[in-house]
Design an enzyme around this catalytic site. Structure first.
Site, PDB file in Angstrom:
ATOM      1  N   GLU A   1      24.971  86.352  -2.678  1.00 26.27           N
ATOM      2  CA  GLU A   1      25.162  85.424  -4.001  1.00 26.27           C
ATOM      3  C   GLU A   1      24.125  85.883  -5.007  1.00 26.27           C
ATOM      4  OE1 GLU A   1      27.449  83.685  -4.934  1.00 26.27           O
ATOM      5  OE2 GLU A   1      28.637  83.402  -3.224  1.00 26.27           O
TER       6      GLU A   1
ATOM      7  N   HIS B   1      33.698  84.204 -11.505  1.00 23.37           N
ATOM      8  CA  HIS B   1      32.689  84.554 -10.507  1.00 23.37           C
ATOM      9  C   HIS B   1      33.249  85.316  -9.385  1.00 23.37           C
ATOM     10  CE1 HIS B   1      29.431  83.645  -7.722  1.00 23.37           C
ATOM     11  NE2 HIS B   1      30.474  83.427  -6.805  1.00 23.37           N
TER      12      HIS B   1
ATOM     13  N   SER C   1      27.399  87.201 -12.294  1.00 24.96           N
ATOM     14  CA  SER C   1      28.451  86.788 -12.933  1.00 24.96           C
ATOM     15  C   SER C   1      27.755  85.737 -13.988  1.00 24.96           C
ATOM     16  CB  SER C   1      29.442  85.912 -12.094  1.00 24.96           C
ATOM     17  OG  SER C   1      28.846  85.081 -11.220  1.00 24.96           O
TER      18      SER C   1
ATOM     19  N   HIS D   1      31.861  89.198  -7.166  1.00 30.76           N
ATOM     20  CA  HIS D   1      32.131  89.468  -5.775  1.00 30.76           C
ATOM     21  C   HIS D   1      32.775  90.891  -5.411  1.00 30.76           C
ATOM     22  CE1 HIS D   1      30.229  86.175  -3.504  1.00 30.76           C
ATOM     23  NE2 HIS D   1      30.625  85.346  -4.455  1.00 30.76           N
TER      24      HIS D   1
END
Length: 577
Positions: free
Chosen positions: A463, A418, A482, A423
Protein backbone atom coordinates in the site's frame (compact mmCIF):
# COMPACT_ATOMS: atom_id res chain seq x y z
CA UNK A 1 -10.78 -38.65 -27.64
CA UNK A 2 -9.07 -37.08 -24.67
CA UNK A 3 -6.61 -34.25 -24.36
CA UNK A 4 -3.13 -34.99 -23.06
CA UNK A 5 -1.20 -31.97 -21.81
CA UNK A 6 2.52 -32.34 -21.24
CA UNK A 7 5.27 -30.22 -19.77
CA UNK A 8 8.81 -31.20 -20.66
CA UNK A 9 12.34 -29.92 -20.70
CA UNK A 10 14.02 -30.00 -24.08
CA UNK A 11 16.81 -28.37 -26.03
CA UNK A 12 16.45 -24.89 -27.45
CA UNK A 13 14.92 -24.82 -30.92
CA UNK A 14 12.40 -27.62 -30.34
CA UNK A 15 8.96 -26.66 -31.59
CA UNK A 16 7.02 -29.92 -31.64
CA UNK A 17 7.05 -33.49 -30.40
CA UNK A 18 5.57 -36.65 -31.89
CA UNK A 19 3.65 -38.76 -29.40
CA UNK A 20 3.53 -42.46 -30.36
CA UNK A 21 1.04 -44.82 -28.79
CA UNK A 22 -0.48 -48.20 -29.29
CA UNK A 23 -3.41 -46.78 -31.23
CA UNK A 24 -2.19 -43.50 -32.61
CA UNK A 25 0.63 -41.21 -33.58
CA UNK A 26 -0.12 -37.58 -32.75
CA UNK A 27 1.88 -34.42 -33.10
CA UNK A 28 2.37 -32.45 -29.88
CA UNK A 29 3.13 -28.86 -30.71
CA UNK A 30 5.03 -27.10 -27.96
CA UNK A 31 3.55 -23.81 -26.85
CA UNK A 32 4.50 -21.28 -24.16
CA UNK A 33 8.17 -22.06 -24.66
CA UNK A 34 10.10 -20.44 -21.84
CA UNK A 35 13.82 -20.44 -21.18
CA UNK A 36 15.11 -21.96 -17.97
CA UNK A 37 18.27 -21.16 -16.06
CA UNK A 38 20.17 -23.58 -18.25
CA UNK A 39 21.54 -22.16 -21.47
CA UNK A 40 20.81 -25.39 -23.34
CA UNK A 41 17.28 -26.26 -22.29
CA UNK A 42 13.84 -24.72 -22.45
CA UNK A 43 10.65 -25.52 -20.60
CA UNK A 44 7.82 -26.29 -22.99
CA UNK A 45 4.18 -27.23 -22.71
CA UNK A 46 1.85 -28.66 -25.26
CA UNK A 47 -1.28 -30.69 -25.84
CA UNK A 48 -2.49 -33.41 -28.18
CA UNK A 49 -5.53 -35.62 -28.61
CA UNK A 50 -5.32 -39.20 -27.37
CA UNK A 51 -7.68 -42.06 -28.29
CA UNK A 52 -9.64 -43.80 -25.52
CA UNK A 53 -8.05 -47.16 -26.27
CA UNK A 54 -4.52 -46.09 -25.45
CA UNK A 55 -3.01 -46.64 -22.02
CA UNK A 56 -0.58 -43.94 -20.99
CA UNK A 57 1.90 -44.34 -18.18
CA UNK A 58 4.87 -42.42 -16.91
CA UNK A 59 8.10 -43.98 -15.68
CA UNK A 60 8.97 -43.09 -12.13
CA UNK A 61 12.50 -43.37 -10.80
CA UNK A 62 12.43 -44.84 -7.30
CA UNK A 63 15.41 -44.87 -4.98
CA UNK A 64 18.64 -45.77 -6.72
CA UNK A 65 17.19 -48.23 -9.21
CA UNK A 66 18.58 -47.81 -12.69
CA UNK A 67 15.41 -48.92 -14.43
CA UNK A 68 12.37 -46.79 -13.73
CA UNK A 69 9.14 -48.53 -12.90
CA UNK A 70 5.97 -47.67 -14.78
CA UNK A 71 2.66 -46.84 -13.20
CA UNK A 72 -0.45 -47.03 -15.31
CA UNK A 73 -2.56 -43.90 -15.29
CA UNK A 74 -6.22 -44.87 -14.85
CA UNK A 75 -8.68 -43.28 -17.19
CA UNK A 76 -12.29 -43.73 -18.11
CA UNK A 77 -14.58 -42.58 -20.88
CA UNK A 78 -17.84 -42.79 -18.96
CA UNK A 79 -18.77 -39.16 -19.57
CA UNK A 80 -16.97 -37.33 -16.78
CA UNK A 81 -15.71 -34.04 -18.18
CA UNK A 82 -13.28 -33.38 -15.38
CA UNK A 83 -11.48 -36.70 -15.25
CA UNK A 84 -8.13 -36.36 -13.51
CA UNK A 85 -5.44 -38.93 -12.94
CA UNK A 86 -2.94 -39.17 -10.17
CA UNK A 87 -0.01 -37.82 -12.08
CA UNK A 88 3.64 -38.45 -11.43
CA UNK A 89 6.74 -36.52 -12.31
CA UNK A 90 9.13 -38.43 -14.50
CA UNK A 91 12.65 -38.71 -13.20
CA UNK A 92 13.86 -41.30 -15.69
CA UNK A 93 16.99 -40.22 -17.48
CA UNK A 94 15.65 -41.14 -20.90
CA UNK A 95 12.54 -38.97 -20.47
CA UNK A 96 10.18 -41.38 -22.21
CA UNK A 97 6.44 -41.56 -21.66
CA UNK A 98 5.65 -45.28 -21.68
CA UNK A 99 2.62 -47.46 -22.02
CA UNK A 100 2.51 -50.26 -19.48
CA UNK A 101 2.46 -52.88 -22.25
CA UNK A 102 3.94 -51.12 -25.24
CA UNK A 103 6.29 -48.15 -25.34
CA UNK A 104 4.86 -44.71 -25.88
CA UNK A 105 7.60 -42.34 -26.90
CA UNK A 106 8.17 -38.63 -27.28
CA UNK A 107 10.10 -37.71 -30.38
CA UNK A 108 11.36 -34.14 -30.46
CA UNK A 109 12.05 -32.19 -33.64
CA UNK A 110 14.72 -29.52 -33.46
CA UNK A 111 16.10 -27.25 -36.14
CA UNK A 112 19.58 -27.94 -34.82
CA UNK A 113 19.22 -31.71 -34.62
CA UNK A 114 17.12 -32.43 -37.70
CA UNK A 115 13.59 -33.80 -37.92
CA UNK A 116 14.10 -37.29 -36.51
CA UNK A 117 15.39 -38.17 -33.07
CA UNK A 118 13.82 -41.46 -32.18
CA UNK A 119 14.86 -43.74 -29.36
CA UNK A 120 16.44 -42.70 -26.11
CA UNK A 121 16.54 -38.95 -25.78
CA UNK A 122 19.00 -38.41 -22.96
CA UNK A 123 18.92 -34.63 -23.11
CA UNK A 124 15.50 -34.49 -21.49
CA UNK A 125 15.66 -35.11 -17.76
CA UNK A 126 11.97 -34.80 -16.93
CA UNK A 127 8.60 -34.97 -18.56
CA UNK A 128 5.33 -34.54 -16.72
CA UNK A 129 1.85 -35.46 -17.87
CA UNK A 130 -0.24 -32.73 -16.35
CA UNK A 131 -3.85 -33.50 -17.20
CA UNK A 132 -5.98 -36.07 -18.97
CA UNK A 133 -9.39 -34.75 -19.93
CA UNK A 134 -12.22 -36.69 -21.54
CA UNK A 135 -12.83 -34.45 -24.50
CA UNK A 136 -15.90 -36.19 -25.84
CA UNK A 137 -18.02 -35.05 -22.88
CA UNK A 138 -18.18 -31.32 -23.60
CA UNK A 139 -18.87 -29.39 -26.80
CA UNK A 140 -15.70 -27.35 -26.34
CA UNK A 141 -13.55 -30.44 -25.91
CA UNK A 142 -15.20 -32.24 -28.79
CA UNK A 143 -14.48 -29.32 -31.05
CA UNK A 144 -10.90 -29.42 -29.85
CA UNK A 145 -10.57 -33.11 -30.67
CA UNK A 146 -12.12 -32.74 -34.11
CA UNK A 147 -10.17 -29.66 -35.10
CA UNK A 148 -7.55 -29.98 -37.80
CA UNK A 149 -4.76 -28.58 -35.67
CA UNK A 150 -3.55 -30.00 -32.37
CA UNK A 151 -2.22 -26.66 -31.15
CA UNK A 152 -4.63 -25.32 -28.49
CA UNK A 153 -5.30 -21.61 -28.36
CA UNK A 154 -4.93 -19.72 -25.11
CA UNK A 155 -8.70 -19.41 -24.90
CA UNK A 156 -9.18 -23.16 -25.36
CA UNK A 157 -6.58 -23.96 -22.69
CA UNK A 158 -8.29 -21.47 -20.40
CA UNK A 159 -11.63 -23.22 -20.96
CA UNK A 160 -10.13 -26.65 -20.37
CA UNK A 161 -8.41 -25.52 -17.17
CA UNK A 162 -11.77 -24.44 -15.79
CA UNK A 163 -13.04 -28.03 -16.00
CA UNK A 164 -9.94 -29.48 -14.36
CA UNK A 165 -10.84 -30.93 -10.98
CA UNK A 166 -7.81 -31.49 -8.71
CA UNK A 167 -7.85 -34.44 -6.35
CA UNK A 168 -8.02 -33.75 -2.65
CA UNK A 169 -4.74 -34.16 -0.84
CA UNK A 170 -4.68 -36.82 1.89
CA UNK A 171 -1.65 -37.04 4.16
CA UNK A 172 -0.80 -39.17 7.17
CA UNK A 173 1.57 -38.17 9.97
CA UNK A 174 3.74 -40.90 11.44
CA UNK A 175 6.44 -41.01 14.10
CA UNK A 176 8.88 -43.77 15.00
CA UNK A 177 12.27 -44.31 16.61
CA UNK A 178 15.43 -45.67 15.01
CA UNK A 179 18.84 -46.56 16.47
CA UNK A 180 21.47 -43.86 16.38
CA UNK A 181 23.73 -45.56 13.84
CA UNK A 182 24.67 -45.10 10.17
CA UNK A 183 22.16 -46.54 7.69
CA UNK A 184 19.35 -47.08 10.21
CA UNK A 185 17.02 -44.55 8.59
CA UNK A 186 17.74 -45.80 5.06
CA UNK A 187 16.48 -49.27 5.94
CA UNK A 188 13.23 -47.86 7.28
CA UNK A 189 12.63 -45.53 4.34
CA UNK A 190 12.83 -48.47 1.95
CA UNK A 191 9.42 -49.48 3.26
CA UNK A 192 7.91 -46.27 1.92
CA UNK A 193 9.51 -47.01 -1.44
CA UNK A 194 8.25 -50.58 -1.40
CA UNK A 195 4.67 -49.45 -0.70
CA UNK A 196 4.89 -46.58 -3.20
CA UNK A 197 4.29 -43.85 -0.60
CA UNK A 198 5.64 -40.41 -1.38
CA UNK A 199 7.08 -38.51 1.61
CA UNK A 200 6.11 -34.86 1.90
CA UNK A 201 8.00 -34.08 5.12
CA UNK A 202 10.69 -35.71 7.22
CA UNK A 203 12.50 -34.49 10.31
CA UNK A 204 14.48 -36.11 13.10
CA UNK A 205 15.48 -35.22 16.64
CA UNK A 206 17.30 -36.96 19.48
CA UNK A 207 15.08 -38.80 21.93
CA UNK A 208 14.82 -36.85 25.16
CA UNK A 209 15.71 -39.67 27.56
CA UNK A 210 17.58 -42.09 25.30
CA UNK A 211 20.65 -40.89 23.43
CA UNK A 212 20.97 -44.21 21.58
CA UNK A 213 17.85 -43.52 19.52
CA UNK A 214 16.44 -40.78 17.27
CA UNK A 215 12.80 -39.91 16.85
CA UNK A 216 11.74 -39.52 13.22
CA UNK A 217 8.58 -37.69 12.16
CA UNK A 218 7.30 -38.08 8.62
CA UNK A 219 4.24 -37.21 6.57
CA UNK A 220 3.35 -39.14 3.45
CA UNK A 221 0.60 -39.31 0.83
CA UNK A 222 -2.23 -41.67 1.71
CA UNK A 223 -4.91 -42.25 4.31
CA UNK A 224 -4.10 -44.04 7.52
CA UNK A 225 -7.16 -46.29 7.11
CA UNK A 226 -6.11 -47.53 3.66
CA UNK A 227 -5.26 -51.24 3.69
CA UNK A 228 -1.88 -50.77 2.03
CA UNK A 229 -0.96 -48.02 4.50
CA UNK A 230 -1.96 -50.28 7.39
CA UNK A 231 0.27 -53.06 6.04
CA UNK A 232 3.16 -50.64 5.72
CA UNK A 233 2.73 -49.43 9.30
CA UNK A 234 2.63 -53.02 10.58
CA UNK A 235 5.86 -53.78 8.71
CA UNK A 236 7.35 -50.61 10.14
CA UNK A 237 6.55 -51.69 13.69
CA UNK A 238 8.52 -54.88 13.14
CA UNK A 239 11.65 -52.91 12.26
CA UNK A 240 11.58 -49.93 14.61
CA UNK A 241 10.31 -48.89 17.99
CA UNK A 242 7.21 -46.91 18.94
CA UNK A 243 5.75 -46.44 15.46
CA UNK A 244 2.36 -44.76 15.61
CA UNK A 245 0.11 -42.44 13.62
CA UNK A 246 0.03 -38.88 14.94
CA UNK A 247 -3.11 -36.77 15.08
CA UNK A 248 -3.25 -33.98 12.49
CA UNK A 249 -2.63 -30.44 13.69
CA UNK A 250 -5.68 -28.18 13.86
CA UNK A 251 -5.34 -24.85 12.01
CA UNK A 252 -7.75 -22.14 10.82
CA UNK A 253 -9.42 -22.98 7.51
CA UNK A 254 -7.84 -21.61 4.34
CA UNK A 255 -8.66 -22.04 0.63
CA UNK A 256 -6.87 -25.02 -0.92
CA UNK A 257 -8.12 -24.43 -4.47
CA UNK A 258 -8.75 -21.12 -6.19
CA UNK A 259 -12.42 -22.11 -6.45
CA UNK A 260 -12.67 -21.93 -2.65
CA UNK A 261 -12.38 -18.17 -2.93
CA UNK A 262 -16.02 -18.14 -4.01
CA UNK A 263 -17.00 -18.60 -0.37
CA UNK A 264 -15.57 -15.18 0.47
CA UNK A 265 -18.46 -13.46 -1.31
CA UNK A 266 -20.60 -14.44 1.67
CA UNK A 267 -18.08 -13.20 4.26
CA UNK A 268 -17.76 -9.50 3.50
CA UNK A 269 -17.54 -7.34 6.60
CA UNK A 270 -19.76 -4.70 5.03
CA UNK A 271 -21.40 -4.14 1.67
CA UNK A 272 -19.76 -1.86 -0.87
CA UNK A 273 -22.99 0.11 -1.06
CA UNK A 274 -22.86 1.09 2.63
CA UNK A 275 -21.55 4.64 3.03
CA UNK A 276 -20.45 6.62 6.06
CA UNK A 277 -22.19 9.90 6.74
CA UNK A 278 -19.08 11.88 5.74
CA UNK A 279 -18.82 10.17 2.34
CA UNK A 280 -19.23 12.65 -0.56
CA UNK A 281 -21.97 10.49 -2.06
CA UNK A 282 -23.88 9.77 1.17
CA UNK A 283 -26.83 12.02 0.26
CA UNK A 284 -26.85 11.19 -3.46
CA UNK A 285 -29.55 8.55 -3.93
CA UNK A 286 -28.69 8.03 -7.58
CA UNK A 287 -25.04 7.37 -6.75
CA UNK A 288 -25.94 4.95 -3.96
CA UNK A 289 -28.35 3.04 -6.20
CA UNK A 290 -25.65 2.81 -8.85
CA UNK A 291 -23.14 1.38 -6.38
CA UNK A 292 -25.73 -1.08 -5.11
CA UNK A 293 -26.28 -2.42 -8.62
CA UNK A 294 -22.54 -2.85 -9.25
CA UNK A 295 -22.08 -4.57 -5.90
CA UNK A 296 -24.93 -7.00 -6.55
CA UNK A 297 -23.44 -8.02 -9.90
CA UNK A 298 -20.04 -8.52 -8.29
CA UNK A 299 -21.64 -10.85 -5.73
CA UNK A 300 -22.76 -13.22 -8.48
CA UNK A 301 -19.21 -13.91 -9.69
CA UNK A 302 -17.90 -17.47 -9.39
CA UNK A 303 -14.63 -19.07 -10.32
CA UNK A 304 -14.37 -19.72 -14.06
CA UNK A 305 -16.80 -16.97 -15.06
CA UNK A 306 -15.91 -13.82 -16.91
CA UNK A 307 -15.92 -10.78 -14.65
CA UNK A 308 -19.18 -8.83 -15.16
CA UNK A 309 -18.64 -5.83 -17.39
CA UNK A 310 -19.88 -2.50 -16.10
CA UNK A 311 -21.41 -0.01 -18.52
CA UNK A 312 -19.90 3.09 -16.94
CA UNK A 313 -21.72 6.36 -17.50
CA UNK A 314 -20.19 9.46 -19.08
CA UNK A 315 -20.07 11.01 -15.61
CA UNK A 316 -18.15 8.05 -14.19
CA UNK A 317 -15.74 8.01 -17.13
CA UNK A 318 -15.17 11.74 -16.67
CA UNK A 319 -14.31 11.17 -13.00
CA UNK A 320 -11.80 8.50 -14.01
CA UNK A 321 -10.32 10.77 -16.66
CA UNK A 322 -9.80 13.65 -14.22
CA UNK A 323 -7.87 11.41 -11.81
CA UNK A 324 -5.97 9.62 -14.57
CA UNK A 325 -4.75 12.85 -16.12
CA UNK A 326 -3.70 14.32 -12.78
CA UNK A 327 -1.80 11.23 -11.67
CA UNK A 328 0.11 10.96 -14.94
CA UNK A 329 1.60 14.39 -14.26
CA UNK A 330 3.33 12.98 -11.15
CA UNK A 331 4.28 9.49 -12.32
CA UNK A 332 7.45 10.35 -14.28
CA UNK A 333 9.00 11.98 -11.22
CA UNK A 334 7.78 9.81 -8.36
CA UNK A 335 6.66 6.36 -9.63
CA UNK A 336 9.09 3.44 -9.76
CA UNK A 337 10.46 2.41 -13.15
CA UNK A 338 8.64 -0.94 -13.15
CA UNK A 339 5.32 0.85 -12.80
CA UNK A 340 6.03 3.27 -15.63
CA UNK A 341 6.97 0.45 -17.99
CA UNK A 342 3.86 -1.60 -17.28
CA UNK A 343 1.53 1.41 -17.41
CA UNK A 344 2.69 1.98 -20.97
CA UNK A 345 1.90 -1.65 -21.80
CA UNK A 346 -1.55 -1.32 -20.25
CA UNK A 347 -2.27 1.73 -22.34
CA UNK A 348 -1.40 -0.27 -25.46
CA UNK A 349 -2.96 -3.61 -24.50
CA UNK A 350 -5.19 -3.27 -21.42
CA UNK A 351 -7.57 -0.46 -22.29
CA UNK A 352 -5.95 2.17 -20.05
CA UNK A 353 -6.42 5.82 -20.93
CA UNK A 354 -8.22 8.96 -19.78
CA UNK A 355 -11.35 8.41 -21.88
CA UNK A 356 -12.96 5.42 -20.17
CA UNK A 357 -12.61 3.14 -17.16
CA UNK A 358 -10.89 -0.14 -18.09
CA UNK A 359 -12.89 -3.33 -17.57
CA UNK A 360 -11.63 -5.68 -14.87
CA UNK A 361 -11.85 -8.66 -17.21
CA UNK A 362 -9.50 -7.06 -19.75
CA UNK A 363 -6.99 -6.10 -17.08
CA UNK A 364 -7.22 -9.54 -15.47
CA UNK A 365 -6.44 -11.20 -18.80
CA UNK A 366 -3.42 -8.93 -19.22
CA UNK A 367 -2.13 -9.80 -15.73
CA UNK A 368 -2.69 -13.53 -16.15
CA UNK A 369 -0.63 -13.57 -19.34
CA UNK A 370 2.21 -11.75 -17.55
CA UNK A 371 2.42 -13.28 -14.06
CA UNK A 372 -0.59 -15.54 -13.54
CA UNK A 373 -2.35 -13.01 -11.30
CA UNK A 374 -6.09 -12.57 -11.77
CA UNK A 375 -8.59 -9.99 -10.58
CA UNK A 376 -11.84 -10.93 -8.86
CA UNK A 377 -14.74 -8.54 -8.25
CA UNK A 378 -15.69 -8.07 -4.62
CA UNK A 379 -18.98 -6.96 -3.11
CA UNK A 380 -17.59 -5.45 0.07
CA UNK A 381 -14.74 -5.28 2.55
CA UNK A 382 -12.99 -8.56 3.34
CA UNK A 383 -11.17 -9.53 6.51
CA UNK A 384 -7.38 -9.38 6.44
CA UNK A 385 -7.20 -13.18 6.59
CA UNK A 386 -9.48 -13.69 3.58
CA UNK A 387 -7.90 -10.94 1.50
CA UNK A 388 -4.37 -12.24 2.10
CA UNK A 389 -5.41 -15.85 1.45
CA UNK A 390 -6.56 -14.89 -2.04
CA UNK A 391 -3.07 -13.57 -2.80
CA UNK A 392 -1.69 -17.06 -2.18
CA UNK A 393 -3.65 -18.12 -5.27
CA UNK A 394 -2.44 -15.09 -7.22
CA UNK A 395 -5.93 -13.61 -7.04
CA UNK A 396 -6.64 -10.00 -6.14
CA UNK A 397 -10.06 -8.84 -4.98
CA UNK A 398 -10.99 -5.57 -6.64
CA UNK A 399 -13.89 -3.15 -6.42
CA UNK A 400 -15.65 -1.92 -9.58
CA UNK A 401 -17.48 1.18 -8.37
CA UNK A 402 -15.90 4.63 -8.56
CA UNK A 403 -15.72 7.57 -6.18
CA UNK A 404 -18.34 10.34 -6.19
CA UNK A 405 -18.05 12.80 -9.07
CA UNK A 406 -18.27 15.85 -6.78
CA UNK A 407 -14.74 15.17 -5.48
CA UNK A 408 -12.87 13.22 -8.15
CA UNK A 409 -9.47 13.68 -6.49
CA UNK A 410 -10.58 12.31 -3.11
CA UNK A 411 -11.98 9.03 -1.83
CA UNK A 412 -12.33 7.78 1.76
CA UNK A 413 -12.23 4.14 0.62
CA UNK A 414 -10.71 1.95 -2.09
CA UNK A 415 -12.47 2.31 -5.43
CA UNK A 416 -11.79 1.23 -9.00
CA UNK A 417 -9.30 4.09 -9.41
CA UNK A 418 -7.27 2.85 -6.45
CA UNK A 419 -7.42 -0.74 -7.68
CA UNK A 420 -6.57 -0.15 -11.34
CA UNK A 421 -4.16 2.77 -10.98
CA UNK A 422 -2.57 1.68 -7.73
CA UNK A 423 -2.56 -2.12 -7.49
CA UNK A 424 -3.12 -3.67 -10.91
CA UNK A 425 -0.12 -2.43 -12.95
CA UNK A 426 2.61 -3.81 -10.70
CA UNK A 427 0.86 -7.17 -10.40
CA UNK A 428 2.17 -7.67 -13.95
CA UNK A 429 5.74 -7.40 -12.64
CA UNK A 430 7.18 -10.81 -11.62
CA UNK A 431 9.05 -9.52 -8.56
CA UNK A 432 6.07 -7.56 -7.24
CA UNK A 433 3.76 -10.51 -7.97
CA UNK A 434 6.08 -12.74 -5.93
CA UNK A 435 6.07 -10.20 -3.09
CA UNK A 436 2.26 -10.15 -3.08
CA UNK A 437 1.93 -13.93 -3.19
CA UNK A 438 4.47 -14.30 -0.38
CA UNK A 439 2.07 -12.43 1.90
CA UNK A 440 -0.70 -14.80 0.91
CA UNK A 441 1.26 -18.00 1.40
CA UNK A 442 2.56 -16.83 4.78
CA UNK A 443 -0.99 -16.13 5.96
CA UNK A 444 -2.43 -19.60 5.32
CA UNK A 445 -3.21 -21.27 8.63
CA UNK A 446 -1.51 -18.50 10.62
CA UNK A 447 -2.74 -17.29 14.01
CA UNK A 448 -4.79 -14.11 14.37
CA UNK A 449 -1.77 -12.38 15.87
CA UNK A 450 0.40 -13.26 12.88
CA UNK A 451 -2.35 -12.26 10.43
CA UNK A 452 -2.34 -8.80 12.00
CA UNK A 453 1.44 -8.57 11.73
CA UNK A 454 1.35 -9.60 8.07
CA UNK A 455 -1.44 -7.12 7.34
CA UNK A 456 0.63 -4.34 8.91
CA UNK A 457 3.65 -5.25 6.79
CA UNK A 458 1.36 -5.33 3.75
CA UNK A 459 0.29 -1.77 4.58
CA UNK A 460 3.87 -0.53 4.63
CA UNK A 461 4.82 -2.25 1.37
CA UNK A 462 2.00 -3.07 -1.05
CA UNK A 463 0.00 0.00 0.00
CA UNK A 464 2.64 2.57 0.95
CA UNK A 465 5.95 1.05 -0.05
CA UNK A 466 9.00 2.97 -1.28
CA UNK A 467 12.36 1.85 -2.58
CA UNK A 468 15.59 3.65 -3.35
CA UNK A 469 16.50 4.52 -6.89
CA UNK A 470 19.83 6.31 -6.76
CA UNK A 471 19.57 9.19 -4.30
CA UNK A 472 15.79 9.35 -4.58
CA UNK A 473 12.93 7.27 -3.26
CA UNK A 474 10.30 5.98 -5.65
CA UNK A 475 6.77 4.81 -4.93
CA UNK A 476 5.60 1.27 -5.55
CA UNK A 477 2.73 1.20 -3.03
CA UNK A 478 -0.82 1.47 -4.38
CA UNK A 479 -1.88 4.03 -1.79
CA UNK A 480 0.83 6.36 -3.06
CA UNK A 481 0.45 5.65 -6.79
CA UNK A 482 -3.29 6.40 -6.66
CA UNK A 483 -2.90 9.63 -4.64
CA UNK A 484 -0.90 12.43 -6.24
CA UNK A 485 -0.90 14.40 -2.98
CA UNK A 486 0.66 11.73 -0.80
CA UNK A 487 2.92 10.58 -3.63
CA UNK A 488 4.47 14.05 -3.72
CA UNK A 489 4.55 14.21 0.08
CA UNK A 490 6.41 10.91 0.37
CA UNK A 491 8.77 11.22 -2.60
CA UNK A 492 9.21 14.98 -3.05
CA UNK A 493 11.58 17.41 -1.40
CA UNK A 494 10.64 19.29 1.75
CA UNK A 495 11.83 22.80 2.52
CA UNK A 496 12.84 24.24 5.90
CA UNK A 497 9.96 24.24 8.35
CA UNK A 498 7.81 21.90 6.26
CA UNK A 499 6.50 18.75 7.83
CA UNK A 500 8.39 15.75 6.48
CA UNK A 501 7.82 12.03 7.02
CA UNK A 502 10.24 9.65 8.68
CA UNK A 503 12.01 7.10 6.49
CA UNK A 504 13.08 3.77 7.98
CA UNK A 505 14.86 0.87 6.27
CA UNK A 506 12.50 -1.96 5.35
CA UNK A 507 12.62 -4.43 8.21
CA UNK A 508 9.46 -6.55 8.53
CA UNK A 509 10.07 -7.28 12.22
CA UNK A 510 9.98 -3.54 12.95
CA UNK A 511 7.21 -2.70 10.50
CA UNK A 512 4.95 -5.42 11.88
CA UNK A 513 4.81 -3.64 15.25
CA UNK A 514 4.47 -0.07 13.90
CA UNK A 515 1.13 1.73 14.20
CA UNK A 516 -0.24 3.72 11.27
CA UNK A 517 -3.14 6.11 10.55
CA UNK A 518 -5.73 5.35 7.87
CA UNK A 519 -7.23 8.83 7.30
CA UNK A 520 -4.11 11.01 7.03
CA UNK A 521 -0.75 10.94 5.27
CA UNK A 522 1.62 8.38 6.75
CA UNK A 523 4.12 9.78 9.27
CA UNK A 524 6.49 6.84 8.63
CA UNK A 525 7.50 5.02 5.45
CA UNK A 526 9.67 1.94 5.14
CA UNK A 527 12.17 2.07 2.28
CA UNK A 528 13.52 -1.06 0.59
CA UNK A 529 16.54 -1.23 -1.68
CA UNK A 530 14.49 -2.81 -4.46
CA UNK A 531 11.42 -4.96 -5.02
CA UNK A 532 13.62 -8.02 -4.68
CA UNK A 533 14.99 -6.73 -1.38
CA UNK A 534 11.44 -6.23 -0.11
CA UNK A 535 10.53 -9.79 -1.13
CA UNK A 536 13.66 -11.45 0.27
CA UNK A 537 13.26 -9.81 3.68
CA UNK A 538 9.58 -10.70 3.81
CA UNK A 539 10.34 -14.36 3.03
CA UNK A 540 12.92 -14.44 5.82
CA UNK A 541 10.41 -12.86 8.20
CA UNK A 542 7.71 -15.36 7.23
CA UNK A 543 10.09 -18.29 7.70
CA UNK A 544 11.45 -17.19 11.07
CA UNK A 545 8.62 -15.27 12.72
CA UNK A 546 5.34 -16.69 11.40
CA UNK A 547 4.76 -19.83 13.45
CA UNK A 548 2.84 -22.65 11.73
CA UNK A 549 2.99 -26.42 12.11
CA UNK A 550 3.33 -26.95 8.35
CA UNK A 551 4.70 -25.46 5.13
CA UNK A 552 2.82 -24.77 1.93
CA UNK A 553 3.59 -24.45 -1.74
CA UNK A 554 1.47 -23.23 -4.65
CA UNK A 555 0.93 -25.47 -7.68
CA UNK A 556 0.11 -23.10 -10.56
CA UNK A 557 -1.07 -25.73 -13.06
CA UNK A 558 -3.84 -26.98 -10.77
CA UNK A 559 -4.17 -23.67 -8.86
CA UNK A 560 -3.99 -25.52 -5.57
CA UNK A 561 -2.12 -25.21 -2.29
CA UNK A 562 0.00 -28.21 -1.30
CA UNK A 563 0.72 -28.85 2.39
CA UNK A 564 3.65 -30.91 3.60
CA UNK A 565 1.89 -32.13 6.73
CA UNK A 566 -1.40 -33.68 7.77
CA UNK A 567 -3.67 -30.93 9.12
CA UNK A 568 -7.25 -30.52 10.25
CA UNK A 569 -8.98 -27.24 9.48
CA UNK A 570 -11.55 -25.58 11.69
CA UNK A 571 -14.38 -23.18 10.85
CA UNK A 572 -14.60 -24.30 7.22
CA UNK A 573 -17.21 -22.33 5.26
CA UNK A 574 -20.40 -23.93 4.02
CA UNK A 575 -20.22 -25.46 0.57
CA UNK A 576 -23.80 -24.48 -0.24
CA UNK A 577 -24.13 -22.01 -3.10
Amino acid sequence: MRLLQIVCFTRRGARRAHVHGRASRSVLRLDAVKSTSSSRTVRATGSCTWPPGSSVATPVALGRRKQAETRRLPHSCQGRAGLETRLRRVEASDGWVRDAKRPTMLRFASRGWGPALLGRVRAWRSCQVLRTLVTSSTPQSKAMAESETTHPSKEMLRTLSKTFEPQEQFLTSLSFKVPHKPGALEEILRLFWKHDRNLTRIESRPCTFDTTQFEVLVDFEGRSQDADVQRMIEALRLQCADAHVSEPRTVPWFPRHVRDLDSFSKKTLDAGADLESDHPGFSDKTYRARRQKIVEEAGTYKYGMDIPRVAYSDEENATWGAVYTKLKEFFPKYACKEYLEILGDLEREGGYGPDQIPQLQDVSTFLKDRTGFQLRPVAGLLSARDFLAALAHRSFFSTQYIRHHSRPLYTPEPDVVHELMGHAPLLANPEFAELSQTYGLASLGASERDIQRLATCYWFTIEFGLYREGENVKAYGAGLLSSFGEMEYACGEHGPGEEAPEFLPWEPVVAAETEYPITTYQPTYFVAESLKDATDKLKLFADRDIVRPFHVSYLPHSQTIHCDRSIKVENAPSTDN
